[in-house]
Scaffold this motif. Structure first.
Motif, mmCIF file in Angstrom:
data_model
loop_
_atom_site.group_PDB
_atom_site.id
_atom_site.type_symbol
_atom_site.label_atom_id
_atom_site.label_comp_id
_atom_site.label_asym_id
_atom_site.label_seq_id
_atom_site.Cartn_x
_atom_site.Cartn_y
_atom_site.Cartn_z
ATOM 1 N N PRO A 5 0.830 -1.208 0.000
ATOM 2 C CA PRO A 5 0.000 0.000 0.000
ATOM 3 C C PRO A 5 0.869 1.264 0.000
ATOM 4 O O PRO A 5 2.009 1.258 0.495
ATOM 5 C CB PRO A 5 -0.799 -0.103 1.307
ATOM 6 N N ALA A 6 0.324 2.341 -0.535
ATOM 7 C CA ALA A 6 1.074 3.590 -0.707
ATOM 8 C C ALA A 6 1.672 4.107 0.598
ATOM 9 O O ALA A 6 2.801 4.613 0.607
ATOM 10 C CB ALA A 6 0.177 4.649 -1.348
ATOM 11 N N ASP A 7 0.946 3.983 1.719
ATOM 12 C CA ASP A 7 1.477 4.525 2.977
ATOM 13 C C ASP A 7 2.723 3.771 3.431
ATOM 14 O O ASP A 7 3.655 4.372 3.970
ATOM 15 C CB ASP A 7 0.405 4.537 4.077
ATOM 16 N N ILE A 8 2.777 2.472 3.191
ATOM 17 C CA ILE A 8 3.958 1.689 3.552
ATOM 18 C C ILE A 8 5.128 2.062 2.652
ATOM 19 O O ILE A 8 6.259 2.225 3.122
ATOM 20 C CB ILE A 8 3.656 0.173 3.514
ATOM 21 N N VAL A 9 4.865 2.244 1.370
ATOM 22 C CA VAL A 9 5.919 2.652 0.437
ATOM 23 C C VAL A 9 6.478 4.012 0.853
ATOM 24 O O VAL A 9 7.697 4.220 0.858
ATOM 25 C CB VAL A 9 5.390 2.685 -1.021
ATOM 26 N N GLU A 10 5.603 4.927 1.251
ATOM 27 C CA GLU A 10 6.049 6.251 1.699
ATOM 28 C C GLU A 10 6.905 6.147 2.966
ATOM 29 O O GLU A 10 7.939 6.813 3.080
ATOM 30 C CB GLU A 10 4.851 7.166 1.940
ATOM 31 N N GLN A 11 6.478 5.310 3.926
ATOM 32 C CA GLN A 11 7.289 5.097 5.142
ATOM 33 C C GLN A 11 8.654 4.544 4.785
ATOM 34 O O GLN A 11 9.680 5.002 5.301
ATOM 35 C CB GLN A 11 6.608 4.085 6.078
ATOM 36 N N ALA A 12 8.676 3.532 3.930
ATOM 37 C CA ALA A 12 9.932 2.897 3.532
ATOM 38 C C ALA A 12 10.826 3.901 2.805
ATOM 39 O O ALA A 12 12.041 3.938 3.044
ATOM 40 C CB ALA A 12 9.656 1.671 2.670
ATOM 41 N N GLN A 13 10.240 4.721 1.947
ATOM 42 C CA GLN A 13 11.019 5.722 1.215
ATOM 43 C C GLN A 13 11.687 6.711 2.166
ATOM 44 O O GLN A 13 12.856 7.053 2.003
ATOM 45 C CB GLN A 13 10.125 6.488 0.229
ATOM 46 N N ARG A 14 10.946 7.152 3.187
ATOM 47 C CA ARG A 14 11.525 8.081 4.173
ATOM 48 C C ARG A 14 12.705 7.439 4.904
ATOM 49 O O ARG A 14 13.723 8.077 5.137
ATOM 50 C CB ARG A 14 10.451 8.547 5.168
ATOM 51 N N ILE A 15 12.555 6.169 5.277
ATOM 52 C CA ILE A 15 13.643 5.464 5.975
ATOM 53 C C ILE A 15 14.857 5.328 5.061
ATOM 54 O O ILE A 15 15.983 5.625 5.471
ATOM 55 C CB ILE A 15 13.173 4.091 6.497
ATOM 56 N N ILE A 16 14.639 4.903 3.822
ATOM 57 C CA ILE A 16 15.765 4.716 2.893
ATOM 58 C C ILE A 16 16.479 6.053 2.665
ATOM 59 O O ILE A 16 17.711 6.125 2.706
ATOM 60 C CB ILE A 16 15.296 4.093 1.561
ATOM 61 N N THR A 17 15.720 7.113 2.468
ATOM 62 C CA THR A 17 16.325 8.433 2.248
ATOM 63 C C THR A 17 17.107 8.888 3.475
ATOM 64 O O THR A 17 18.271 9.295 3.371
ATOM 65 C CB THR A 17 15.235 9.464 1.894
#
Length: 171
Positions: A5-17
């Motif tokens: 889901p989009a919210d999980i992808v957004e969380q993961a993106q913030r962590i990776i960045t």
């Protein structure tokens, strides 16, 4: 298109960045999520700078062999317990090159629950090399296997971000 889901992808993106900028690597130790936390993180391009490794330890034997969870802990507290989650996160951290680790163990359902440990009970732990540790006992309820697993991924990612912020660590 993503597997998550989009919210999980957004969380993961913030962590990776954030973790890439700080030079931090992560390890995961997963039981009830079966690798979904590592999967969410590796959904993001550039995640190889952050994700060191993931341990999927679904059985008690795997928890003992791969993460060093003790037989005594499992016998006394069970696989789904604070004590097991803490040993799992410690094992993942010290059996990797990561600066931080997250571990989850729980009952996703639909079966396997009891009065003391109902479906939807998940113990999560996050730990850094400085020794700072977070633990959460989540009771998501009997919301369905997929939803329990996805809720656990969301909580685990939030705990990684929180642990990194609390620790203010750099590589």
């Amino acid at each position: 298109m993503s597997l998550f889901p989009a919210d999980i992808v957004e969380q993961a993106q913030r962590i990776i960045t954030d973790f890439t900028a700080r030079g931090l690597m992560v390890a995961t130790a997963e039981s009830c999520t079966g690798g979904l936390i590592a999967g969410a993180l590796t959904e993001i391009s550039g995640s190889s700078a952050v994700v060191d490794r993931g341990f999927v330890t679904y059985t008690n034997k795997a928890k003992m062999d791969m993460l060093g969870v003790t037989d005594a802990t499992l016998a006394t507290h069970g696989a789904v317990s604070k004590e097991t989650a803490l040993q799992m996160v410690h094992g993942a951290l010290f059996r990797s090159q990561a600066a931080m680790a997250v571990a989850v163990t729980g009952i996703a359902g639909p079966g396997g629950g009891s009065v003391d440990k109902p479906v939807g009970l998940v113990h999560l732990a996050a730990k850094s090399r400085s020794g700072k540790i977070l633990h959460r006992e989540m009771r998501y309820g009997d919301i369905g296997r997929t939803e329990v697993r996805l809720a656990t991924v969301r909580t685990a990612l939030a705990m990684l971000a929180e642990a990194a912020d609390r620790d203010d660590i750099q590589a």
